[in-house]
Design a protein around this motif. Structure first.
Motif, PDB file in Angstrom:
ATOM      1  N   TRP A   1       0.865  -1.179   0.000  1.00  0.00           N
ATOM      2  CA  TRP A   1       0.000   0.000   0.000  1.00  0.00           C
ATOM      3  C   TRP A   1       0.901   1.228   0.000  1.00  0.00           C
ATOM      4  N   ALA A   2       0.482   2.268  -0.718  1.00  0.00           N
ATOM      5  CA  ALA A   2       1.320   3.458  -0.832  1.00  0.00           C
ATOM      6  C   ALA A   2       0.467   4.707  -0.956  1.00  0.00           C
ATOM      7  N   ALA A   3       1.097   5.857  -0.757  1.00  0.00           N
ATOM      8  CA  ALA A   3       0.421   7.145  -0.894  1.00  0.00           C
ATOM      9  C   ALA A   3       1.360   8.145  -1.545  1.00  0.00           C
ATOM     10  N   ARG A   4       0.784   9.010  -2.410  1.00  0.00           N
ATOM     11  CA  ARG A   4       1.559  10.056  -3.078  1.00  0.00           C
ATOM     12  C   ARG A   4       0.880  11.398  -2.891  1.00  0.00           C
ATOM     13  N   ASP A   5       1.696  12.440  -2.900  1.00  0.00           N
ATOM     14  CA  ASP A   5       1.181  13.804  -2.877  1.00  0.00           C
ATOM     15  C   ASP A   5       0.836  14.208  -4.307  1.00  0.00           C
ATOM     16  N   VAL A   6      -0.378  14.693  -4.524  1.00  0.00           N
ATOM     17  CA  VAL A   6      -0.830  14.988  -5.883  1.00  0.00           C
ATOM     18  C   VAL A   6      -0.069  16.162  -6.484  1.00  0.00           C
ATOM     19  N   PHE A   7       0.164  17.216  -5.719  1.00  0.00           N
ATOM     20  CA  PHE A   7       0.814  18.413  -6.249  1.00  0.00           C
ATOM     21  C   PHE A   7       2.215  18.116  -6.782  1.00  0.00           C
ATOM     22  N   SER A   8       3.036  17.457  -5.987  1.00  0.00           N
ATOM     23  CA  SER A   8       4.440  17.241  -6.333  1.00  0.00           C
ATOM     24  C   SER A   8       4.716  15.879  -6.953  1.00  0.00           C
ATOM     25  N   GLY A   9       3.802  14.919  -6.761  1.00  0.00           N
ATOM     26  CA  GLY A   9       4.065  13.557  -7.205  1.00  0.00           C
ATOM     27  C   GLY A   9       4.979  12.798  -6.268  1.00  0.00           C
ATOM     28  N   LYS A  10       5.315  13.384  -5.137  1.00  0.00           N
ATOM     29  CA  LYS A  10       6.222  12.758  -4.174  1.00  0.00           C
ATOM     30  C   LYS A  10       5.557  11.543  -3.524  1.00  0.00           C
ATOM     31  N   TRP A  11       6.293  10.446  -3.468  1.00  0.00           N
ATOM     32  CA  TRP A  11       5.827   9.273  -2.739  1.00  0.00           C
ATOM     33  C   TRP A  11       5.987   9.546  -1.250  1.00  0.00           C
TER      34      TRP A  11
ATOM     35  N   VAL B   1      11.426  19.024 -12.670  1.00  0.00           N
ATOM     36  CA  VAL B   1      12.187  18.903 -11.425  1.00  0.00           C
ATOM     37  C   VAL B   1      11.795  17.584 -10.758  1.00  0.00           C
ATOM     38  N   SER B   2      12.516  17.216  -9.732  1.00  0.00           N
ATOM     39  CA  SER B   2      12.188  15.998  -9.000  1.00  0.00           C
ATOM     40  C   SER B   2      11.007  16.271  -8.066  1.00  0.00           C
ATOM     41  N   PRO B   3      10.258  15.232  -7.684  1.00  0.00           N
ATOM     42  CA  PRO B   3       9.172  15.407  -6.721  1.00  0.00           C
ATOM     43  C   PRO B   3       9.637  16.029  -5.408  1.00  0.00           C
ATOM     44  N   ASN B   4      10.838  15.677  -4.954  1.00  0.00           N
ATOM     45  CA  ASN B   4      11.344  16.247  -3.706  1.00  0.00           C
ATOM     46  C   ASN B   4      11.510  17.763  -3.816  1.00  0.00           C
ATOM     47  N   VAL B   5      12.010  18.221  -4.960  1.00  0.00           N
ATOM     48  CA  VAL B   5      12.201  19.659  -5.171  1.00  0.00           C
ATOM     49  C   VAL B   5      10.849  20.363  -5.247  1.00  0.00           C
ATOM     50  N   ALA B   6       9.916  19.797  -5.994  1.00  0.00           N
ATOM     51  CA  ALA B   6       8.589  20.399  -6.119  1.00  0.00           C
ATOM     52  C   ALA B   6       7.888  20.451  -4.776  1.00  0.00           C
ATOM     53  N   PHE B   7       8.114  19.446  -3.960  1.00  0.00           N
ATOM     54  CA  PHE B   7       7.489  19.366  -2.638  1.00  0.00           C
ATOM     55  C   PHE B   7       8.086  20.405  -1.693  1.00  0.00           C
ATOM     56  N   ALA B   8       9.421  20.498  -1.680  1.00  0.00           N
ATOM     57  CA  ALA B   8      10.111  21.397  -0.749  1.00  0.00           C
ATOM     58  C   ALA B   8      10.034  22.861  -1.182  1.00  0.00           C
ATOM     59  N   LEU B   9      10.133  23.121  -2.492  1.00  0.00           N
ATOM     60  CA  LEU B   9      10.136  24.490  -3.012  1.00  0.00           C
ATOM     61  C   LEU B   9       8.822  24.800  -3.726  1.00  0.00           C
ATOM     62  N   HIS B  10       7.726  24.397  -3.121  1.00  0.00           N
ATOM     63  CA  HIS B  10       6.410  24.530  -3.744  1.00  0.00           C
ATOM     64  C   HIS B  10       6.046  25.968  -4.096  1.00  0.00           C
ATOM     65  N   ALA B  11       6.521  26.919  -3.284  1.00  0.00           N
ATOM     66  CA  ALA B  11       6.175  28.326  -3.530  1.00  0.00           C
ATOM     67  C   ALA B  11       6.701  28.797  -4.887  1.00  0.00           C
TER      68      ALA B  11
END
Length: 290
Positions: free
Chosen positions: A49-59, A203-213
């Motif tokens: 089972w897994a979950a992802r953030d829709v905005f960034s695609g981050k797992w 960009v990577s999901p981690n970058v999109a997640f961390a630098l969302h602004a």
């Protein structure tokens, strides 16, 4: 059919059930989490089972669990994410229903349910964020797991309770270890830039997640009480919901594993480790294998 059911021909037309697609939209990290189960490894007894953030695609998390259709198990994993990410909850989710709404009503009564529902029931064909992630997971990793599992058919006797119990400890431990590595790879992989995509790309999901602004997003995490979340996790079954064997067996098996000459657990040596633990006479054959 034309006489008795004239609409039947239209319903059977090849494109009649074609799903119309549109660009995904999201306010930012934690606006919506997409969760689902992956059943391809059910054949060997280890669903995911897994979950992802829709905005960034981050797992956000990947777990091997005894049952990925059990409501309490999925709820426990959801609550563990709530606890992990600053003891906060997202605005929307596509899986857990009762607990999401209960937490929303208790901690965030100012959010109108009609305008922004806390939960959405979706078919797999509409749960795009998580469903799109299953294919690369299977191609890059899942198919190999089955190959290594089948390689042990001459070693593993599932009618031997000792071996079966050891496999229930050894293989989930190995799969979870591999899932953690795979999740790190996915989250750091730079995706191609897509001009048609409304959410971050290039960009990577981690970058999109961390630098969302920098991509026009806002952090939608909603704070909740840590102790309430911890209590809920224990009341529905605690960590035992995601364990294949009890704590006592884990301690005992880990102690034996640590006494062997294996420096790490891998897909290549897991059956050798099983042989070394269950059949002591084979330990000599396993020396030097990593």
């Amino acid at each position: 059919m034309r006489i008795h059911e004239p609409d039947g021909f239209a319903l059977q037309e090849p494109t009649a059930k074609k799903i119309s697609r549109s660009s995904l939209v999201s306010l930012g990290p934690h606006h919506e989490w997409s969760g689902d189960g992956h059943d391809k490894l059910n054949v060997v007894g280890f669903p995911i089972w897994a979950a992802r953030d829709v905005f960034s695609g981050k797992w956000l998390g990947m777990w091997v669990v005894p049952n990925n259709h059990c409501g309490n198990t999925i709820t426990y994993l959801y609550l563990s994410l709530v606890h992990q990410y600053g003891v906060g909850m997202l605005l929307q989710t596509t899986q857990v229903y009762g607990f999401v709404n209960a937490l929303r009503e208790y901690f965030l009564p100012h959010l109108l349910v009609d305008e922004l529902p806390a939960h959405c029931f979706l078919k797999s064909v509409h749960n795009i964020t998580i469903e799109c992630g299953w294919l690369p997971l299977r191609q890059q990793w899942g198919d190999n797991v089955k190959v290594f599992w089948e390689a042990g058919h001459e070693v593993y006797n599932n009618m031997d309770f000792r071996q079966w119990l050891l496999v229930q400890w050894l293989w989930p431990k190995l799969i979870q270890q591999e899932l953690d590595k795979l999740m790190d790879t996915f989250n750091n992989h730079v995706v191609c830039h897509n001009q048609k995509k409304k959410l971050p790309s290039g960009v990577s999901p981690n970058v999109a997640f961390a630098l969302h602004a920098q991509f026009g997003g806002q952090d939608c995490l909603q704070k909740v009480n840590q102790h309430v979340v911890e209590q809920l996790m224990e009341e529905i079954g605690g960590e035992g919901l995601i364990c294949f064997v009890d704590v006592g067996y884990v301690t005992h098996a880990q102690a034996i594993f640590d006494s062997l000459r294996f420096t790490e657990l891998t897909l290549q040596n897991d059956w050798a480790i099983l042989s070394a633990i269950v059949l002591p006479t084979l330990i000599v054959k396993c020396h030097g294998i990593k």
